[in-house]
Design a protein around this motif. Structure first.
Motif, PDB file in Angstrom:
ATOM      1  N   VAL A 100       0.840  -1.203   0.000  1.00 22.29           N
ATOM      2  CA  VAL A 100       0.000   0.000   0.000  1.00 22.29           C
ATOM      3  C   VAL A 100       0.873   1.250   0.000  1.00 22.29           C
ATOM      4  O   VAL A 100       0.564   2.244  -0.661  1.00 22.29           O
ATOM      5  N   TRP A 101       1.985   1.204   0.734  1.00 22.22           N
ATOM      6  CA  TRP A 101       2.929   2.341   0.699  1.00 22.22           C
ATOM      7  C   TRP A 101       3.397   2.584  -0.738  1.00 22.22           C
ATOM      8  O   TRP A 101       3.420   3.722  -1.205  1.00 22.22           O
ATOM      9  N   GLN A 102       3.756   1.509  -1.411  1.00 24.84           N
ATOM     10  CA  GLN A 102       4.266   1.636  -2.780  1.00 24.84           C
ATOM     11  C   GLN A 102       3.199   2.203  -3.714  1.00 24.84           C
ATOM     12  O   GLN A 102       3.495   3.028  -4.587  1.00 24.84           O
ATOM     13  N   MET A 122      14.207   3.586  -6.910  1.00 29.38           N
ATOM     14  CA  MET A 122      14.943   2.673  -7.792  1.00 29.38           C
ATOM     15  C   MET A 122      14.020   2.101  -8.874  1.00 29.38           C
ATOM     16  O   MET A 122      14.400   1.986 -10.044  1.00 29.38           O
ATOM     17  N   ARG A 123      12.778   1.757  -8.488  1.00 30.33           N
ATOM     18  CA  ARG A 123      11.820   1.234  -9.465  1.00 30.33           C
ATOM     19  C   ARG A 123      11.521   2.245 -10.561  1.00 30.33           C
ATOM     20  O   ARG A 123      11.492   1.927 -11.750  1.00 30.33           O
ATOM     21  N   LYS A 124      11.320   3.497 -10.139  1.00 31.85           N
ATOM     22  CA  LYS A 124      10.977   4.542 -11.096  1.00 31.85           C
ATOM     23  C   LYS A 124      12.145   4.854 -12.024  1.00 31.85           C
ATOM     24  O   LYS A 124      11.950   5.116 -13.212  1.00 31.85           O
ATOM     25  N   ILE A 125      13.344   4.841 -11.472  1.00 37.98           N
ATOM     26  CA  ILE A 125      14.524   5.102 -12.306  1.00 37.98           C
ATOM     27  C   ILE A 125      14.636   4.042 -13.395  1.00 37.98           C
ATOM     28  O   ILE A 125      14.917   4.342 -14.559  1.00 37.98           O
ATOM     29  N   GLU A 126      14.404   2.789 -13.018  1.00 37.61           N
ATOM     30  CA  GLU A 126      14.435   1.708 -14.013  1.00 37.61           C
ATOM     31  C   GLU A 126      13.331   1.898 -15.050  1.00 37.61           C
ATOM     32  O   GLU A 126      13.529   1.651 -16.237  1.00 37.61           O
ATOM     33  N   GLN A 127      12.168   2.352 -14.597  1.00 38.24           N
ATOM     34  CA  GLN A 127      11.048   2.598 -15.515  1.00 38.24           C
ATOM     35  C   GLN A 127      11.391   3.706 -16.507  1.00 38.24           C
ATOM     36  O   GLN A 127      11.170   3.568 -17.712  1.00 38.24           O
ATOM     37  N   PHE A 128      11.943   4.828 -15.990  1.00 38.20           N
ATOM     38  CA  PHE A 128      12.344   5.922 -16.872  1.00 38.20           C
ATOM     39  C   PHE A 128      13.364   5.434 -17.896  1.00 38.20           C
ATOM     40  O   PHE A 128      13.315   5.787 -19.074  1.00 38.20           O
ATOM     41  N   TYR A 129      14.292   4.608 -17.425  1.00 39.16           N
ATOM     42  CA  TYR A 129      15.374   4.101 -18.277  1.00 39.16           C
ATOM     43  C   TYR A 129      14.815   3.274 -19.440  1.00 39.16           C
ATOM     44  O   TYR A 129      15.227   3.434 -20.590  1.00 39.16           O
ATOM     45  N   THR A 138       9.858 -10.435  -0.788  1.00 43.81           N
ATOM     46  CA  THR A 138       9.203 -10.967  -1.991  1.00 43.81           C
ATOM     47  C   THR A 138       9.253  -9.954  -3.127  1.00 43.81           C
ATOM     48  O   THR A 138       9.579 -10.282  -4.279  1.00 43.81           O
ATOM     49  N   MET A 139       8.941  -8.692  -2.798  1.00 44.18           N
ATOM     50  CA  MET A 139       8.964  -7.640  -3.808  1.00 44.18           C
ATOM     51  C   MET A 139      10.353  -7.471  -4.401  1.00 44.18           C
ATOM     52  O   MET A 139      10.540  -7.402  -5.618  1.00 44.18           O
ATOM     53  N   LEU A 140      11.346  -7.433  -3.523  1.00 51.41           N
ATOM     54  CA  LEU A 140      12.719  -7.263  -3.975  1.00 51.41           C
ATOM     55  C   LEU A 140      13.175  -8.454  -4.814  1.00 51.41           C
ATOM     56  O   LEU A 140      13.847  -8.290  -5.840  1.00 51.41           O
ATOM     57  N   GLY A 141      12.797  -9.659  -4.388  1.00 45.02           N
ATOM     58  CA  GLY A 141      13.166 -10.850  -5.132  1.00 45.02           C
ATOM     59  C   GLY A 141      12.565 -10.862  -6.528  1.00 45.02           C
ATOM     60  O   GLY A 141      13.228 -11.238  -7.504  1.00 45.02           O
ATOM     61  N   ASP A 142      11.299 -10.467  -6.647  1.00 45.13           N
ATOM     62  CA  ASP A 142      10.641 -10.434  -7.954  1.00 45.13           C
ATOM     63  C   ASP A 142      11.379  -9.515  -8.930  1.00 45.13           C
ATOM     64  O   ASP A 142      11.499  -9.822 -10.124  1.00 45.13           O
ATOM     65  N   ILE A 143      11.871  -8.395  -8.421  1.00 43.20           N
ATOM     66  CA  ILE A 143      12.576  -7.448  -9.293  1.00 43.20           C
ATOM     67  C   ILE A 143      13.999  -7.933  -9.582  1.00 43.20           C
ATOM     68  O   ILE A 143      14.434  -7.977 -10.736  1.00 43.20           O
ATOM     69  N   ALA A 144      14.722  -8.316  -8.520  1.00 40.62           N
ATOM     70  CA  ALA A 144      16.141  -8.647  -8.660  1.00 40.62           C
ATOM     71  C   ALA A 144      16.367  -9.909  -9.481  1.00 40.62           C
ATOM     72  O   ALA A 144      17.390 -10.035 -10.155  1.00 40.62           O
TER      73      ALA A 144
END
Length: 532
Positions: free
Chosen positions: A144-146, A199-206, A258-264
């Motif tokens: 929910v924070w995200q 970090m998520r947004k930076i990757e998205q912009f990239y 879990t969230m970090l694992g899904d991305i990494a």
């Protein structure tokens, strides 16, 4: 790419039709066709008709009417404006400016138009009001924070070169204070999520701006800010109380992992080192073997799938090997990492840093030796990190023979590290030999370095200056001869200091005789009063 120049007012009319008559998905497909060079035989007929052939499953003839666009047609089965027509329009625009810039403009225009239509109908208002989130609360799960973070920066525009850096600073300043009154333990997790959001947004912009006209600037900004994020992560993690989080907020911690694992573990190309973040956080959970065993089982299950892409498989191998390192089984971890489709130096830097912190020099050397084969193709910054750690490790060894062998094996890329070390170790003859082997002129060396060798033994510098003089003369031009005279003056000073004037006189006589036919050089030697 074929180009046909049409009047600008005609092009403006066609762009207007692209905004009103084409769907966004069709325009994107059309740009892909243009980008892949599928448009051919483009020509102007009857003054107002553009004809072209566009390749797909087969070639289709496109006719664009610049007077009445509704009469335009294509030989494909698509009803209305199709991707073949869009590809032809992008080809026409290429004679005016970059078509990817036009695509970005069309995207923004169409999206704004769609939002305005939704606003007039009122269809989206109730839904937005229902989904609008309040400020994060300690009782809420991190997901929910995200979502709240995403809402706060929805539609953030990358309008200029420094937009990424501005986004990072703004997100930190606006989101971090929202948890100022929270329990210290949970606040640490919240702060971590603010960073992970950035970090998520930076990757998205990239990923979203790779085809943009600002792609170079955005990519540079993403990499710069990504480095800031990784540095911030390295500062935040040591202060995280994982013990208290695991006891009091186990659900929030598990959701974070879990969230970090899904991305990494996705294996996606990214300016961020997500695997470093993943491994750094799991390193703090060494006292929770049940969690670790569960994660290892999950990784093995994922690795057992046969349809894995190489990058995803590599990410899973690096993650699984990390748990062997945590258990002290470095050899087992390295054996697993040998299975990578592409070994990267940066994957091992985490372990070099941990060995340095714990002063485990033999363990560090084992990792450095294993990394050596991949260092020839490593980036220069990675090579610098590698050499820095090896210098730290070798200073604790009885001799530096292995270090010297490594530096020589990696030449010329290790030139600056090796020369610096030779001076520091007092190996002045080896230092001079290295400059001669690399054909480095004394003029290109630091004066302080030359002075250090001179104070030890000036005679070591003689062959270095002799080589530089010969190379200047070999260029056979007036400026090079003047540079040779400048070097000869310094060389003469060394011979004088060594009390070897006779050797100098013999050398200058032979030099003048050998190059007697070079009239300009002879003139410079006379100006320097070396010959009569």
């Amino acid at each position: 790419m074929l180009k046909l120049q049409i009047p600008k007012n005609r092009m403006n009319y066609l762009i207007e039709r692209m905004q009103h008559d084409f769907e966004l998905a069709v325009l994107e497909q059309g740009w892909e066709y243009y980008h892949k060079g599928r448009v051919s035989n483009i020509e102007l007929l009857h003054g107002v008709e553009i004809h072209s052939l566009v390749g797909g499953s087969r070639s289709y003839e496109v006719v664009l009417d610049m007077d009445r666009f509704e009469k335009s047609e294509c030989g494909c089965s698509h009803e209305g404006c199709c991707k073949h027509m869009a590809a032809t329009l992008f080809t026409l625009y290429a004679s005016f400016a970059r078509p990817e810039l036009l695509l970005q403009h069309l995207k923004q225009t169409i999206m704004v138009k769609n939002r305005q239509q939704q606003s007039r109908t009122g269809a989206s208002k109730p839904e937005k009001k229902a989904e609008r989130l309040e400020a994060p609360k300690p009782s809420q799960p991190p997901s929910v924070w995200q979502r709240f973070f995403d809402q706060q920066f929805y539609g953030y525009s990358l309008s200029q070169q420094h937009s990424i850096e501005l986004f990072y600073s703004t997100s930190q300043e606006s989101l971090l204070p929202l948890a100022a009154s929270w329990d210290q333990t949970l606040r640490g997790l919240y702060d971590l999520h603010v960073l992970l959001f950035a970090m998520r947004k930076i990757e998205q912009f990239y990923s979203e701006t790779k085809t943009s006209y600002m792609s170079y600037y955005i990519e540079t900004g993403c990499k710069t800010t990504a480095k800031q994020c990784m540095e911030q992560l390295a500062k935040q993690l040591p202060g995280a109380d994982m013990g208290q989080l695991a006891k009091r907020h186990a659900g929030a911690l598990d959701e974070t992992l879990t969230m970090l694992g899904d991305i990494a573990l996705s294996g996606k190309e990214s300016p961020l080192d997500w695997l470093m973040a993943y491994r750094s956080i799991w390193s703090l959970l060494a006292d929770y073997p049940e969690r670790i065993d569960k994660e290892k089982k999950r990784l093995r299950l994922l690795l057992s799938k046969t349809s894995l892409l190489p990058r995803r498989r590599d990410a899973l191998l690096v993650a699984l090997a990390h748990f062997d390192v945590m258990d002290g089984h470095d050899d087992k971890a390295r054996a697993m990492l040998e299975e990578l489709s592409k070994r990267e130096a940066r994957d091992s830097f985490l372990y070099l840093h941990r060995c340095y912190e714990r002063q485990q020099w033999d363990r560090m050397l084992a990792w450095l030796r294993w990394m050596l084969p991949v260092m020839q193709r490593a980036q220069q910054e990675e090579l610098r990190t590698f050499c820095t750690y090896w210098m730290e490790a070798v200073s604790r060894q009885p001799d530096d023979g292995e270090w010297v062998d490594v530096m020589i094996a990696l030449l010329p890329r290790t030139y600056y590290f090796y020369t610096s070390y030779l001076l520091k170790a007092g190996r002045f003859k080896s230092w001079v030999d290295l400059q001669i082997a690399n054909r480095v002129s004394p003029i290109d060396l630091y004066t302080l370095d030359l002075k250090t060798v001179e104070e030890h033994n000036p005679s070591l510098l003689l062959p270095l200056y002799h080589q530089a003089v010969e190379r200047c003369i070999a260029e056979k031009n007036r400026n090079a001869y003047k540079m040779a005279i400048k070097l000869l003056k310094k060389l003469h000073a060394y011979y004088k200091k060594l009390d070897r004037e006779n050797t100098w006189e013999e050398y200058i006589y032979r030099l003048a005789t050998r190059y007697a036919r070079l009239r300009a050089l002879q003139e410079e030697l006379r100006k320097g009063k070396w010959i009569p």
